[in-house]
Design a protein around this motif. Structure first.
Motif, PDB file in Angstrom:
ATOM      1  N   GLN A  15     -16.351   8.631 -27.692  1.00 21.37           N
ATOM      2  CA  GLN A  15     -16.912   7.213 -27.492  1.00 21.37           C
ATOM      3  C   GLN A  15     -18.586   7.392 -27.747  1.00 21.37           C
ATOM      4  OE1 GLN A  15     -16.788   5.130 -23.931  1.00 21.37           O
ATOM      5  NE2 GLN A  15     -16.633   3.211 -25.036  1.00 21.37           N
ATOM      6  N   PHE A  67     -14.380   0.043 -27.884  1.00 26.89           N
ATOM      7  CA  PHE A  67     -13.389   0.477 -27.140  1.00 26.89           C
ATOM      8  C   PHE A  67     -12.189  -0.624 -27.030  1.00 26.89           C
ATOM      9  CE2 PHE A  67     -11.392   0.524 -22.997  1.00 26.89           C
ATOM     10  CZ  PHE A  67     -11.032   1.879 -22.934  1.00 26.89           C
ATOM     11  N   TYR A  71      -8.458   0.643 -27.371  1.00 27.14           N
ATOM     12  CA  TYR A  71      -7.576   0.645 -26.594  1.00 27.14           C
ATOM     13  C   TYR A  71      -6.220  -0.130 -27.157  1.00 27.14           C
ATOM     14  CZ  TYR A  71      -5.759   0.137 -21.842  1.00 27.14           C
ATOM     15  OH  TYR A  71      -4.994   0.210 -20.738  1.00 27.14           O
ATOM     16  N   LEU A  80      -4.047   7.504 -21.308  1.00 28.68           N
ATOM     17  CA  LEU A  80      -5.472   7.349 -21.604  1.00 28.68           C
ATOM     18  C   LEU A  80      -6.087   8.331 -20.659  1.00 28.68           C
ATOM     19  CD1 LEU A  80      -7.945   7.161 -23.426  1.00 28.68           C
ATOM     20  CD2 LEU A  80      -8.130   4.761 -22.148  1.00 28.68           C
ATOM     21  N   GLY A  82      -9.822   9.951 -19.518  1.00 25.82           N
ATOM     22  CA  GLY A  82     -11.007  10.067 -19.601  1.00 25.82           C
ATOM     23  C   GLY A  82     -11.657  11.278 -18.998  1.00 25.82           C
ATOM     24  N   LEU A 104     -10.315  11.032 -23.970  1.00 28.17           N
ATOM     25  CA  LEU A 104     -11.432  10.295 -24.466  1.00 28.17           C
ATOM     26  C   LEU A 104     -12.696  10.849 -23.858  1.00 28.17           C
ATOM     27  CD1 LEU A 104     -12.772   7.912 -26.158  1.00 28.17           C
ATOM     28  CD2 LEU A 104     -12.260   6.429 -24.054  1.00 28.17           C
ATOM     29  N   LEU A 112     -18.941   8.065 -20.683  1.00 35.40           N
ATOM     30  CA  LEU A 112     -18.271   7.016 -21.104  1.00 35.40           C
ATOM     31  C   LEU A 112     -18.613   5.700 -20.458  1.00 35.40           C
ATOM     32  CD1 LEU A 112     -14.571   8.501 -20.042  1.00 35.40           C
ATOM     33  CD2 LEU A 112     -15.348   8.181 -22.164  1.00 35.40           C
ATOM     34  N   ALA A 116     -14.201   2.025 -20.142  1.00 33.83           N
ATOM     35  CA  ALA A 116     -13.372   2.986 -20.729  1.00 33.83           C
ATOM     36  C   ALA A 116     -13.244   3.689 -19.326  1.00 33.83           C
ATOM     37  CB  ALA A 116     -14.268   4.008 -21.482  1.00 33.83           C
ATOM     38  N   SER A 120      -9.173   3.827 -17.996  1.00 36.14           N
ATOM     39  CA  SER A 120      -8.304   5.066 -18.411  1.00 36.14           C
ATOM     40  C   SER A 120      -7.065   5.153 -17.322  1.00 36.14           C
ATOM     41  CB  SER A 120      -9.199   6.344 -18.062  1.00 36.14           C
ATOM     42  OG  SER A 120     -10.380   6.415 -19.013  1.00 36.14           O
TER      43      SER A 120
END
Length: 154
Positions: A15, A67, A71, A80, A82, A104, A112, A116, A120
């Motif tokens: 990201q 994002f 998503y 997801l 993170g 991510l 992040l 995000a 996550s």
């Protein structure tokens, strides 16, 4: 007969990645570690000269403007994960990787985004004194996944 749904998949991306070198190195590692796809999220994006194995030609590559767009396009059934130095994050050594997931990573300078982190399903961190380079972080995550899968811990 192999049940391909049980084999799982994973994708990995950054990201708001800051440097093209880090993206290229991450993509090269992703190709070597068996990623199903790679991606970028955000406007800080450039051509990756360090993608010497030409991973973008060997696996699907996606770019998302923000994002929310990313998503909304998570693969059905994907979790997801993170990767962030955060107090809520689980140490990688204790983490059980989901069979179907998307990793991510945050930008080298800002990590992040808050959104995000909140969205996550899992947050993972390393047991290091300082933060590590984003492409190194991604490579460690993928290596850990492969190692745990090899020994039946996935």
């Amino acid at each position: 007969m192999i049940d391909t749904l049980e084999q799982g998949f994973f994708g990995i991306g950054i990201q708001n990645g800051k440097t093209p070198e880090n993206l290229g190195v991450l993509w090269r590692s992703a190709q070597n570690m068996g990623a199903s796809f790679i991606f970028t999220v955000g406007k800080r994006y450039a051509k990756q000269a360090c993608d010497t194995h030409k991973a973008v030609g060997a696996m699907p590559y996606f770019h998302y403007e923000n994002f929310e767009d990313f998503y909304q396009h998570l693969p059905k059934g994907a979790v997801l994960v993170g990767v962030e130095l955060d107090e809520k994050a689980v140490a990688l050594e204790e983490f059980k990787h989901p069979r179907r997931c998307v990793y991510l990573l945050g930008a080298e300078d800002n990590g992040l985004t808050k959104n995000a982190i909140e969205k996550s399903h899992h947050l993972v961190k390393f047991d290091t004194r300082l933060s590590v380079n984003v492409s190194v972080a991604g490579s460690i995550i993928m290596y850990d996944r492969n190692l745990k899968q090899k020994f039946g811990n996935l």
